[in-house]
Structures are given as C-alpha cells and as structure tokens.
Design an enzyme around this catalytic site. Structure first.
Site, short mmCIF file in Angstrom:
data_model
loop_
_atom_site.label_atom_id
_atom_site.label_comp_id
_atom_site.label_asym_id
_atom_site.label_seq_id
_atom_site.Cartn_x
_atom_site.Cartn_y
_atom_site.Cartn_z
N LYS A 1 10.34 11.22 -24.05
CA LYS A 1 10.52 11.23 -22.77
C LYS A 1 12.12 12.32 -22.60
O LYS A 1 12.78 12.60 -23.41
CB LYS A 1 11.65 9.65 -22.07
CG LYS A 1 12.12 9.82 -21.11
CD LYS A 1 13.05 8.47 -21.19
CE LYS A 1 13.70 8.07 -19.20
NZ LYS A 1 14.57 7.57 -19.18
N HIS B 1 13.39 13.12 -19.31
CA HIS B 1 14.83 13.01 -18.62
C HIS B 1 15.50 11.98 -19.17
O HIS B 1 14.86 10.67 -20.22
CB HIS B 1 14.03 13.12 -17.08
CG HIS B 1 13.13 11.81 -17.00
ND1 HIS B 1 11.85 11.42 -17.05
CD2 HIS B 1 13.37 10.60 -16.73
CE1 HIS B 1 11.07 10.44 -17.36
NE2 HIS B 1 11.85 9.40 -16.46
#
Length: 239
Positions: A119, A121
C-alpha cells in the site's frame, strides 16, 4: 499398512464437518503437481458460519495442544499470521477462538496478515494488523503444496523483523514433492519435511492423509477407501 487407531474428538469433528460441508471431496482431481488425486481439500469453502467455527476451533485446539506446558517443546508465540488470501480469515478466527477457549493464556494474542501489493498511501506497508518486529510469529494456512507460499510468508515476516516459530496447516497430504513440470523426484521428501529442515521450525497439521483414511473406514465407501490407500502407497513421503 499405516492406520490411525483413533482421532482426538476435535479432529474427528473437523473431519466430519469438512466432508459434510463439501470442503473435502472424493473423486478424481488433477492437482497443480499434475498428479490425479482421489480427494481434494478446499479451505476456501469454509465460508459458512458453522464451517468457519469448525475450522477455527480445530486450529485453536491444535495450537493449544502444541503450546501446552507438558508438550516436549511448547509452542510460544505472540502473533498468528495468515498469508493472503485464505490465511487471512484463518488467522483472525483462530485468534478469536484461542481467546475464547483460554482467555488467560491467549486473551492478548494478536493477528496479522500481508497484502499482495504494498500500500502506497495512508499507513502504507505490506502488513495489516499487529506489527511484527521483535515478535514471535505463528503462521496458519490451509495446506503446504510445494512450500513456495510458506517460504514467501516467512521472508515477509523476517523482513518486518518478526521471528517465525512455527506453521500450522489444516491438512498434511503426506506426499512427496514434485519437480516443476510434474516429474517425480527420487528424493521422497514431503513439502512439510523440506520446510522443517530448511527453517528448523515445527510444521503441524490438524489432519493428515492417514486421518482421512481412518475416517473413511468408519463410515465411507469401499471404493473411496481403496483409492485413497493406493494413492498413499504410491506417493507417501518418507519425511
């Protein structure tokens, strides 16, 4: 001929739930290894509440047994880790069941699982759940096929600073490894045996092929029993 004289009640109950729920099927199934197996176990089918309860209970009781103070080498861990994707539900429900069955010992046990893609963000990272750094981590998953997925999970955990102390799977097929392309190997090592030797950690299973055959002998079709015994005789690993 190898036989299992009896099964612990939780193992027998798990086996029965697997058969009745269509998780464990008998027939002819081509595996990833290209072998034609007389049975197929699909942990992805434990999606119904009663079946999910059955597998989480079986995992929890297997872990409790292995972590008992009277065990030869008691299993000690801080986090239950489930490799994406099937392992995610197994880790979460097993932690819940451990805390329910033995709250004093496991009331603060945590779970974690990995993302297939990092991921980039929000909080970011590869891991969801408890941080792994400096923690003893127990992996739970459905089966060990060729060991690739378990090696990837071990490396991810180590890269996060965790210490892998063991693996628990739902089923040990007890069969020899196969070379890429489906060629049979002279070495009669199983995938589980290879992982044990390579990493020096225990790899436990709720059920084995021997257990399934035992269960069929109690209430199964002679044709299925014969096919399972022939398959075991042909492919059984030496470990």
């Amino acid at each position: 001929m190898t036989s299992t004289p009896t099964l612990a009640p939780y193992k027998a109950e798990f086996l029965q739930a697997s058969i009745e729920g269509g998780v464990l099927k008998f027939g002819q199934f081509e595996l990833k290894s290209k072998r034609v197996s007389p049975y197929f176990f699909n942990a992805g089918n434990f999606y119904r509440a009663d079946l999910l309860r059955a597998i989480s209970t079986a995992f929890a009781k297997t872990i409790i047994e292995a972590s008992s103070p009277i065990a030869v080498t008691p299993l000690e861990f801080d986090i239950v880790f489930g490799p994406a994707y099937k392992g995610i539900a197994l880790a979460v429900t097993t932690v819940d069941k451990l805390a329910h069955l033995e709250p004093e010992r496991f009331g603060k046990i945590c779970y974690s699982f990995d993302r297939k893609e990092k991921k980039d963000h929000g909080e970011g990272g590869n891991i969801v759940g408890a941080p792994l750094r400096g923690k003893r981590v127990l992996i739970v998953d459905d089966v060990v096929t060729d060991g690739t997925a378990k090696r990837e999970a071990i490396e991810k955990i180590r890269n996060e600073g965790g210490i892998v102390v063991g693996i628990v799977v739902a089923l040990d097929r007890m069969e020899t490894l196969v070379a890429p392309g489906g060629q049979e190997l002279e070495d009669k090592t199983s995938a589980i045996g290879a992982i044990r030797r390579e990493y020096g950690i225990p790899v436990l299973a709720i059920l084995t092929l021997d257990d399934i055959i035992w269960g069929l002998r109690q209430n199964g079709k002679e044709e299925d029993i014969r096919s399972m015994e022939e398959y075991r005789a042909k492919y059984k690993a030496s470990y």
